[in-house]
Design an enzyme around this catalytic site. Structure first.
Site, PDB file in Angstrom:
ATOM      1  N   LEU A   1      12.936 -31.834 -83.502  1.00  0.00           N
ATOM      2  CA  LEU A   1      13.646 -30.688 -84.247  1.00  0.00           C
ATOM      3  C   LEU A   1      13.516 -29.329 -84.051  1.00  0.00           C
ATOM      4  O   LEU A   1      12.370 -28.747 -83.719  1.00  0.00           O
ATOM      5  CB  LEU A   1      13.504 -30.817 -85.754  1.00  0.00           C
ATOM      6  CG  LEU A   1      14.701 -29.959 -86.483  1.00  0.00           C
ATOM      7  CD1 LEU A   1      16.138 -30.314 -86.612  1.00  0.00           C
ATOM      8  CD2 LEU A   1      14.040 -30.129 -87.933  1.00  0.00           C
ATOM      9  N   ASP A   2      14.518 -28.642 -83.355  1.00  0.00           N
ATOM     10  CA  ASP A   2      14.481 -27.229 -83.116  1.00  0.00           C
ATOM     11  C   ASP A   2      13.564 -26.799 -82.070  1.00  0.00           C
ATOM     12  O   ASP A   2      12.941 -25.802 -82.303  1.00  0.00           O
ATOM     13  CB  ASP A   2      14.254 -26.337 -84.492  1.00  0.00           C
ATOM     14  CG  ASP A   2      15.336 -26.629 -85.286  1.00  0.00           C
ATOM     15  OD1 ASP A   2      15.278 -26.547 -86.703  1.00  0.00           O
ATOM     16  OD2 ASP A   2      16.790 -26.866 -85.009  1.00  0.00           O
TER      17      ASP A   2
ATOM     18  N   ASP B   1      14.367 -34.900 -79.342  1.00  0.00           N
ATOM     19  CA  ASP B   1      14.511 -35.586 -80.934  1.00  0.00           C
ATOM     20  C   ASP B   1      13.304 -34.905 -81.413  1.00  0.00           C
ATOM     21  O   ASP B   1      12.830 -35.415 -82.483  1.00  0.00           O
ATOM     22  CB  ASP B   1      13.988 -37.077 -80.349  1.00  0.00           C
ATOM     23  CG  ASP B   1      13.032 -37.312 -79.553  1.00  0.00           C
ATOM     24  OD1 ASP B   1      12.426 -38.602 -79.201  1.00  0.00           O
ATOM     25  OD2 ASP B   1      12.130 -36.326 -79.261  1.00  0.00           O
TER      26      ASP B   1
ATOM     27  N   GLU C   1      25.046 -14.449 -82.785  1.00  0.00           N
ATOM     28  CA  GLU C   1      25.134 -15.635 -82.450  1.00  0.00           C
ATOM     29  C   GLU C   1      26.493 -15.604 -81.818  1.00  0.00           C
ATOM     30  O   GLU C   1      26.741 -16.395 -80.779  1.00  0.00           O
ATOM     31  CB  GLU C   1      25.082 -16.675 -83.621  1.00  0.00           C
ATOM     32  CG  GLU C   1      23.894 -17.006 -84.165  1.00  0.00           C
ATOM     33  CD  GLU C   1      23.959 -18.061 -85.422  1.00  0.00           C
ATOM     34  OE1 GLU C   1      24.884 -18.868 -85.379  1.00  0.00           O
ATOM     35  OE2 GLU C   1      23.264 -17.676 -86.393  1.00  0.00           O
TER      36      GLU C   1
ATOM     37  N   ARG D   1      21.233 -43.532 -91.505  1.00  0.00           N
ATOM     38  CA  ARG D   1      21.568 -42.175 -90.665  1.00  0.00           C
ATOM     39  C   ARG D   1      21.762 -42.672 -89.493  1.00  0.00           C
ATOM     40  O   ARG D   1      22.700 -42.407 -88.650  1.00  0.00           O
ATOM     41  CB  ARG D   1      20.184 -41.530 -90.565  1.00  0.00           C
ATOM     42  CG  ARG D   1      20.155 -40.171 -89.929  1.00  0.00           C
ATOM     43  CD  ARG D   1      18.850 -39.622 -89.851  1.00  0.00           C
ATOM     44  NE  ARG D   1      18.541 -38.740 -91.394  1.00  0.00           N
ATOM     45  CZ  ARG D   1      19.014 -37.649 -91.776  1.00  0.00           C
ATOM     46  NH1 ARG D   1      19.926 -37.131 -90.674  1.00  0.00           N
ATOM     47  NH2 ARG D   1      18.854 -37.212 -92.881  1.00  0.00           N
TER      48      ARG D   1
ATOM     49  N   HIS E   1      20.325 -22.299 -83.113  1.00  0.00           N
ATOM     50  CA  HIS E   1      19.477 -22.044 -84.105  1.00  0.00           C
ATOM     51  C   HIS E   1      19.000 -20.597 -84.309  1.00  0.00           C
ATOM     52  O   HIS E   1      18.617 -19.745 -83.581  1.00  0.00           O
ATOM     53  CB  HIS E   1      18.076 -22.729 -84.187  1.00  0.00           C
ATOM     54  CG  HIS E   1      17.241 -22.678 -85.093  1.00  0.00           C
ATOM     55  ND1 HIS E   1      17.335 -23.724 -86.114  1.00  0.00           N
ATOM     56  CD2 HIS E   1      16.113 -22.246 -85.028  1.00  0.00           C
ATOM     57  CE1 HIS E   1      16.222 -23.556 -86.976  1.00  0.00           C
ATOM     58  NE2 HIS E   1      15.526 -22.614 -86.544  1.00  0.00           N
TER      59      HIS E   1
ATOM     60  N   MET F   1      25.344 -29.317 -89.476  1.00  0.00           N
ATOM     61  CA  MET F   1      24.218 -29.417 -90.488  1.00  0.00           C
ATOM     62  C   MET F   1      23.429 -30.726 -90.582  1.00  0.00           C
ATOM     63  O   MET F   1      23.424 -31.291 -91.673  1.00  0.00           O
ATOM     64  CB  MET F   1      24.342 -28.646 -91.764  1.00  0.00           C
ATOM     65  CG  MET F   1      25.093 -27.411 -91.792  1.00  0.00           C
ATOM     66  SD  MET F   1      24.041 -26.227 -90.718  1.00  0.00           S
ATOM     67  CE  MET F   1      22.786 -25.560 -92.031  1.00  0.00           C
ATOM     68  N   ARG F   2      23.397 -31.384 -89.610  1.00  0.00           N
ATOM     69  CA  ARG F   2      22.857 -32.831 -89.571  1.00  0.00           C
ATOM     70  C   ARG F   2      21.631 -32.846 -88.957  1.00  0.00           C
ATOM     71  O   ARG F   2      21.736 -32.597 -87.750  1.00  0.00           O
ATOM     72  CB  ARG F   2      23.864 -33.885 -89.274  1.00  0.00           C
ATOM     73  CG  ARG F   2      24.962 -34.389 -90.488  1.00  0.00           C
ATOM     74  CD  ARG F   2      24.594 -34.879 -91.587  1.00  0.00           C
ATOM     75  NE  ARG F   2      23.995 -36.153 -91.169  1.00  0.00           N
ATOM     76  CZ  ARG F   2      23.658 -37.000 -92.123  1.00  0.00           C
ATOM     77  NH1 ARG F   2      23.698 -36.705 -93.307  1.00  0.00           N
ATOM     78  NH2 ARG F   2      23.311 -38.357 -91.844  1.00  0.00           N
TER      79      ARG F   2
HETATM   80  C1  GRF Z   1      25.235 -20.056 -89.697  1.00  0.00           C
HETATM   81  O1  GRF Z   1      24.154 -19.977 -90.833  1.00  0.00           O
HETATM   82  C2  GRF Z   1      24.612 -20.166 -88.513  1.00  0.00           C
HETATM   83  O2  GRF Z   1      23.478 -19.281 -88.418  1.00  0.00           O
HETATM   84  C3  GRF Z   1      24.232 -21.488 -87.839  1.00  0.00           C
HETATM   85  O3  GRF Z   1      25.214 -22.213 -88.639  1.00  0.00           O
HETATM   86  C4  GRF Z   1      25.596 -21.791 -89.786  1.00  0.00           C
HETATM   87  C5  GRF Z   1      27.090 -21.882 -89.799  1.00  0.00           C
HETATM   88  O4  GRF Z   1      27.806 -21.343 -88.774  1.00  0.00           O
HETATM   89  N1  GRF Z   1      24.109 -21.702 -86.629  1.00  0.00           N
HETATM   90  P1  GRF Z   1      29.109 -21.629 -88.172  1.00  0.00           P
HETATM   91  O5  GRF Z   1      30.080 -20.624 -88.835  1.00  0.00           O
HETATM   92  O6  GRF Z   1      29.862 -22.948 -88.757  1.00  0.00           O
HETATM   93  O7  GRF Z   1      29.295 -21.753 -86.863  1.00  0.00           O
END
Ligand code: GRF
Length: 219
Positions: free
Chosen positions: A151-152, A149, A181, A72, A116, A97-98
């Site tokens: 998370l969320d 650091d 969003e 990582r 988020h 998504m990391r």
């Molecule tokens: C979605 O599930 C969104 O809720 C989260 O990331 C995912 C994909 O978002 N923020 P995107 O379409 O790649 O921006």
């Protein structure tokens, strides 16, 4: 005599998939004429559909695949280097998504922003819509926050809420939150570009000249 315009702020956007948030951010900022330069879109997924869209918009792209690195830390180091080369004022995580290491976060802290799909601090982590339905919350939504650091759990810039309906499914709720969003992140990106966002000494976010930072919608 040309009017002295403020310099544009430079944005790097990180994606992992569709990049729908990225699209909405870029389109909104360009429509309203926000002083924003989208200097690079980078994905950890070579086949992320959002990359083709960015290229078609004339935005340089890059791929740093986490599969090419043994740790990582090594991945985050390569990603950080690629980002730093673009000299961003802000790095927007948009469906990225990391989980990032503390070293990476420290390098870009106060410039690292994420969206988020829940009303933090409720439901950090994954499967937020299932968590919300399982607990029967009345309100759900999304949060744009600075990344730390933890998370969320970073300082909240803005939130958007919606009422959870009877008979809602994970899919229907996810679709409604995603639409929210797409209203929330572009306006935060505009505020960042306009230099309105700062931190107070208490570690809270201040948004200068904006009355209603948060909103709710029945989307
Ligand atoms: C979605 O599930 C969104 O809720 C989260 O990331 C995912 C994909 O978002 N923020 P995107 O379409 O790649 O921006």
């Amino acid at each position: 005599m040309p009017v002295d315009r403020p310099p544009k702020r430079r944005f790097v956007i990180l994606i992992s998939g569709q990049g729908s948030n990225m699209r909405e951010i870029v389109q909104h900022c360009r429509t309203v004429g926000a002083p924003a330069d989208f200097v690079r879109v980078i994905s950890n997924q070579p086949d992320a559909p959002g990359l083709a869209w960015a290229l078609a918009q004339g935005i340089p792209t890059g791929v740093i695949s986490h599969r090419d690195f043994g740790s990582r830390e090594a991945f985050d180091g390569a990603l950080a280097q690629a980002i730093a080369e673009s000299e961003p004022d802000y790095v927007l995580l948009a469906g990225f998504m990391r989980i990032l290491t503390s070293g990476f976060v420290a390098r870009f802290e106060q410039r690292l922003v994420n969206i988020h799909p829940s009303l933090l601090p409720a439901f950090p982590g994954l499967h937020t819509h299932a968590q919300a339905l399982n607990l029967g919350v009345a309100w759900h939504g999304c949060t744009v926050h600075f990344v730390t650091d933890q998370l969320d759990h970073g300082p909240i810039i803005s939130q958007a809420a919606l009422p959870v309906r009877e008979g809602e499914t994970v899919e229907s709720l996810a679709a409604r939150v995603l639409r929210l969003e797409h209203q929330l992140y572009p306006r935060v990106a505009q505020w960042l570009a306009e230099g309105r966002v700062s931190m107070t000494v208490q570690g809270r976010v201040h948004v200068n000249g904006v009355q209603d930072r948060h909103f709710w919608s029945a989307v």
